[in-house]
Scaffold this active site. Structure first.
Site, PDB file in Angstrom:
ATOM      1  N   GLY A  83       1.003  -1.222   0.042  1.00  0.00           N
ATOM      2  CA  GLY A  83      -0.079   0.026  -0.164  1.00  0.00           C
ATOM      3  C   GLY A  83       0.686   1.165  -0.057  1.00  0.00           C
ATOM      4  CB  CYS A  84       0.132   4.586  -1.112  1.00  0.00           C
ATOM      5  SG  CYS A  84      -1.463   4.872  -0.509  1.00  0.00           S
ATOM      6  CE1 TYR A  85      -1.568   8.211   4.101  1.00  0.00           C
ATOM      7  CE2 TYR A  85      -3.396   6.658   3.770  1.00  0.00           C
ATOM      8  CZ  TYR A  85      -2.650   7.864   3.770  1.00  0.00           C
ATOM      9  OH  TYR A  85      -3.778   8.978   3.645  1.00  0.00           O
TER      10      TYR A  85
END
Ligand SMILES: NC(=O)C1=CN([C@@H]2O[C@H](COP(=O)(O)OP(=O)(O)OC[C@H]3O[C@@H](n4cnc5c(N)ncnc54)[C@H](OP(=O)(O)O)[C@@H]3O)[C@@H](O)[C@H]2O)C=CC1
Ligand SMILES: CC(=O)N[C@@H](CCC(=O)OP(=O)(O)O)C(=O)O
Length: 336
Positions: A153-155
């Site tokens: 995921g991005c975070y």
């Protein structure tokens, strides 16, 4: 040339990946797919995204016939689809012998975590065991050997890049991560929360966001994670506060971050915090840190583009590693 099909190609990550594939010397886009009843079926990608003028591929509905076609033609399939959609598609495509790169969260956690964090029972627990987490700067060997890659995921990408080098220096106080994302992080479909006049700067998913267990699992220790939605299109800035063990010196932190010195697309600066403008529309990650040795307090700030290092360019790095091509092939030319 290897043939790649992208499912979910009209979305933000799918279109971004299609654009990266267009510039890749060893990849050819053999199909761009949307759902069976998509309003965008039959539209060319460059009509939806005029900023990618060379993407003249027409979006095809993912019927059974289209899936058979993918199985016949593609070597690689990228899933830029919702989590549950990816879980089901990955199983069928792996069965057909394809290498699958899933940008969703469908294959990142343990099966037991899915009801609580994703709201569904995982239907492919055996495949979860085979999936490799595609954090390229840490898991290159696994990515090279697995047929199913769970692109992070991005975070979690921004957070883990900051935390993993210093994991061995952490005290028993929980790391605290505050992160702000641009609105493209929520995908292309319209919703009230993401409407222009509604978005401000606000924490969301407080103590309940699915990226908390993802970060904790791949760091190997619990964290406090608070995401925020910001009034901008692209980019994530994650600022991490940690207390280090007694006696840790500034030189220990310097040595820890040297791990990235040959990684090409990662910069680390002591005393200089990154800003989003440095990384937006690039596949880069920029880290900055400051350590108060007397108090043992370390702040690390990590900036990425959520659609690139947080999704499509990290997926392409995974594809490069999996095919034994240089990790940053076609990505190290600067702004995309
Ligand atoms: N946006 C971001 O910053 C990041 C997103 N991700 C993850 O990547 C995935 C894609 O995200 P994003 O690009 O933002 O999402 P979007 O909502 O922008 O795009 C989703 C795509 O999937 C298609 N789609 C929907 N249902 C199906 C289906 N049943 N079969 C085939 N295609 C389908 C949509 O087209 P249509 O509805 O017209 O069929 C669209 O092309 C998600 O799992 C997301 O969580 C991961 C990292 C970062
Ligand atoms: C701003 C925004 O809404 N961001 C998304 C994260 C997008 C992402 O990384 O997607 P995965 O679900 O694949 O992990 C969110 O908080 O749900």
């Amino acid at each position: 040339m290897k043939q790649i099909a992208i499912i979910g190609a009209s979305g933000y990550t799918g279109a971004q990946l299609a654009q990266l594939v267009q510039n890749h010397p060893h990849l050819e886009l053999c199909g761009a797919y949307v759902s069976q009843n998509s309003a965008d079926a039959g539209t060319a990608l460059n009509q939806l995204y005029p900023n990618y003028p060379k993407l003249n591929h027409v979006l095809t509905p993912l019927t059974q016939e289209a899936l058979d076609d993918i199985c016949a033609k593609a070597d690689i399939v990228a899933l830029c689809t919702a989590h549950e959609v990816s879980v089901a598609l990955a199983a069928q495509l792996l069965e057909a012998g394809k290498a699958v790169f899933d940008l969703s969260g469908g294959y990142r956690l343990q099966a037991a975590d899915y009801p609580q964090w994703y709201g569904f029972e995982h239907q492919q627990p055996a495949l979860l065991q085979q999936a490799c987490y595609g954090l390229v700067d840490w898991h290159a060997d696994g990515i090279a050997n697995a047929q199913l890659i769970a692109v992070p995921g991005c975070y979690p990408t921004a957070s883990l890049l900051a935390l993993k080098p210093i994991a061995h220096l952490l005290s028993d106080q929980l790391p605290v991560i505050n992160a702000v994302s641009g609105v493209s992080g929520a995908g292309r479909k319209a919703s009230m929360a993401n409407a222009y006049c509604e978005v401000s700067l606000q924490a969301y998913g407080v103590l309940a966001h699915r990226h908390q267990p993802e970060i904790a699992q791949y760091l190997g220790q619990d964290v406090v994670f608070t995401p925020h939605l910001g009034q901008f299109k692209r980019g994530i800035l994650a600022t991490v506060s940690v207390k280090l063990k007694e006696g840790v010196q500034t030189s220990d932190v310097e040595s820890a971050f040297e791990i990235y010195q040959d990684h090409g697309l990662i910069s680390v600066n002591q005393g200089q915090m990154p800003k989003l403008d440095e990384v937006v529309n690039t596949p880069r990650a920029h880290l900055g840190w400051t350590f108060d040795q007397a108090r043992g307090q370390l702040i690390v700030s990590s900036a990425i583009d959520n659609l690139l290092k947080g999704a499509a360019s990290q997926a392409l790095q995974c594809i490069n590693i999996h095919n034994a091509w240089p990790t940053n092939l076609s990505l190290d030319g600067g702004v995309l």
